[in-house]
Design a protein around this motif. Structure first.
Motif, short mmCIF file in Angstrom:
data_model
loop_
_atom_site.label_atom_id
_atom_site.label_comp_id
_atom_site.label_asym_id
_atom_site.label_seq_id
_atom_site.Cartn_x
_atom_site.Cartn_y
_atom_site.Cartn_z
N SER A 227 2.31 -0.37 -0.99
CA SER A 227 2.16 1.06 -0.76
C SER A 227 2.49 1.83 -2.03
CB SER A 227 3.07 1.52 0.39
OG SER A 227 4.43 1.25 0.09
N ILE A 228 1.92 3.01 -2.14
CA ILE A 228 2.21 3.92 -3.24
C ILE A 228 2.43 5.30 -2.67
CG2 ILE A 228 0.88 2.58 -4.93
CD1 ILE A 228 -1.40 4.57 -4.54
N GLY A 229 3.03 6.18 -3.44
CA GLY A 229 3.25 7.52 -2.94
C GLY A 229 3.93 8.42 -3.95
N LEU A 230 4.29 9.59 -3.49
CA LEU A 230 4.94 10.58 -4.34
C LEU A 230 5.95 11.34 -3.49
CD1 LEU A 230 4.51 11.26 -7.34
CD2 LEU A 230 3.17 13.24 -6.61
N GLY A 231 7.11 11.61 -4.06
CA GLY A 231 8.16 12.29 -3.31
C GLY A 231 8.94 13.28 -4.14
N GLY B 263 8.68 12.65 1.09
CA GLY B 263 7.44 12.38 0.38
C GLY B 263 6.37 11.80 1.29
N ILE B 264 5.28 11.38 0.66
CA ILE B 264 4.15 10.82 1.38
C ILE B 264 3.82 9.44 0.80
CG2 ILE B 264 2.47 11.95 -0.15
CD1 ILE B 264 0.65 12.23 2.35
N ILE B 265 3.42 8.51 1.67
CA ILE B 265 3.15 7.14 1.27
C ILE B 265 1.76 6.72 1.76
CG2 ILE B 265 3.84 4.72 1.59
CD1 ILE B 265 6.70 5.62 1.80
N PHE B 266 1.05 6.00 0.90
CA PHE B 266 -0.26 5.46 1.23
C PHE B 266 -0.19 3.94 1.19
CE2 PHE B 266 -0.67 9.50 -0.96
CZ PHE B 266 -1.45 10.24 -0.09
N ARG B 267 -0.55 3.29 2.27
CA ARG B 267 -0.50 1.82 2.35
C ARG B 267 -1.89 1.23 2.15
NH1 ARG B 267 1.48 3.81 7.13
NH2 ARG B 267 3.74 4.12 7.25
#
Length: 264
Positions: free
Chosen positions: A38-42, A259-263
């Motif tokens: 997963s990747i994301g930004l917080g 934050g938000i996470i994308f799997r």
């Protein structure tokens, strides 16, 4: 905001890295290779430095990637698993080299005038994770590698308790305790004779011992199958010489992140 200065400079690099990894993922699917995670930004807000009574905030890149179930890139850094989900209790053991953003600079607080800077730097971490059924047990030991940093060793033991609430919400609580050696505590909490002569603090020798105890609370919500948001709160209390140090202006340390996470 020195605590997050390096993080902010890493954001463009991280975006480039994630773009590259996504490109590799498409190729990996065609060749049968396995890149998951997963990747994301917080955004995170926490103490300016260990023992600070002031806070700073900044943007944080989030990545948790595993290649072929053996190599990984996450908050510990770039590493390799010696064991991965081994046995009936999913034992994992690994080692990683990463970057420790924890630092204390004189420019962060006027009260620190006359003290030596403790800069961020490379960090070597060894860890073990074990599924005990009612909780996921974690133990890790990290050692600073930068001569301008603390060059100390810390060991943290934690137990994470988690449970789903409905189909979209997941809640977890992770109590932890951290021990630090004399090199670490003396760098962040000690005052040498030379520093005592140039600052407003009396000489203070900080030795090894338990440095802090605390708990991390986290809630996540799945917006879709592959996308989710989270809110985390970590509260810790300094112990021993870390608590008694004249440089510790607040024994209570709280950090909040979201934050938000994308799997994928």
């Amino acid at each position: 905001m020195s605590r997050y200065r390096e993080t902010l400079t890493l954001v463009p690099l991280t975006v480039f890295l994630l773009t590259l990894l996504n490109t590799q993922t498409a190729g990996a699917q065609e060749t049968g290779r396995d890149l998951t995670g997963s990747i994301g930004l917080g955004i995170s807000s926490g103490p300016e430095f260990n023992g600070s009574d002031e806070t700073s905030a900044g943007v944080i890149p989030i990545f948790d990637l595993t290649w072929r179930d053996r190599y990984f890139l996450n908050q510990r850094g770039l590493g390799v698993y010696a064991l991965r989900n081994h046995g009936p209790n999913d034992l994992s053991v690994g080692i990683a080299i990463g970057y420790d953003f924890n630092e204390r600079l004189v420019e962060d607080d006027a009260r620190l005038a006359g003290l030596k800077d403790v800069e961020a730097g490379a960090l070597l971490t060894a860890f073990a994770e074990y599924d005990a059924g009612i909780a996921d047990l974690e133990f890790e030991v990290s050692h600073g590698l930068s001569s301008d940093g603390h060059e100390g060793t810390r060991a943290t033991a934690a137990a994470e308790f988690g449970m789903p609430v409905g189909k979209r919400v997941y809640l977890s609580a992770k109590p932890f305790v951290t021990w630090a050696d004399g090199s670490y505590t003396d760098a962040f909490y000690g005052v040498s004779a030379a520093n005592a002569a140039t600052s407003s603090f009396s000489r203070f020798e900080a030795g090894s011992g338990f440095e802090r105890v605390g708990i991390e609370l986290r809630a996540s919500y799945d917006l879709t199958v592959r996308t989710g948001v989270f809110l985390g709160v970590e509260h810790a209390r300094l112990l021993g010489d870390a608590q008694d140090s004249p440089i510790s202006f607040d024994d209570s340390q709280t950090e909040i992140s979201t934050g938000i996470i994308f799997r994928f």
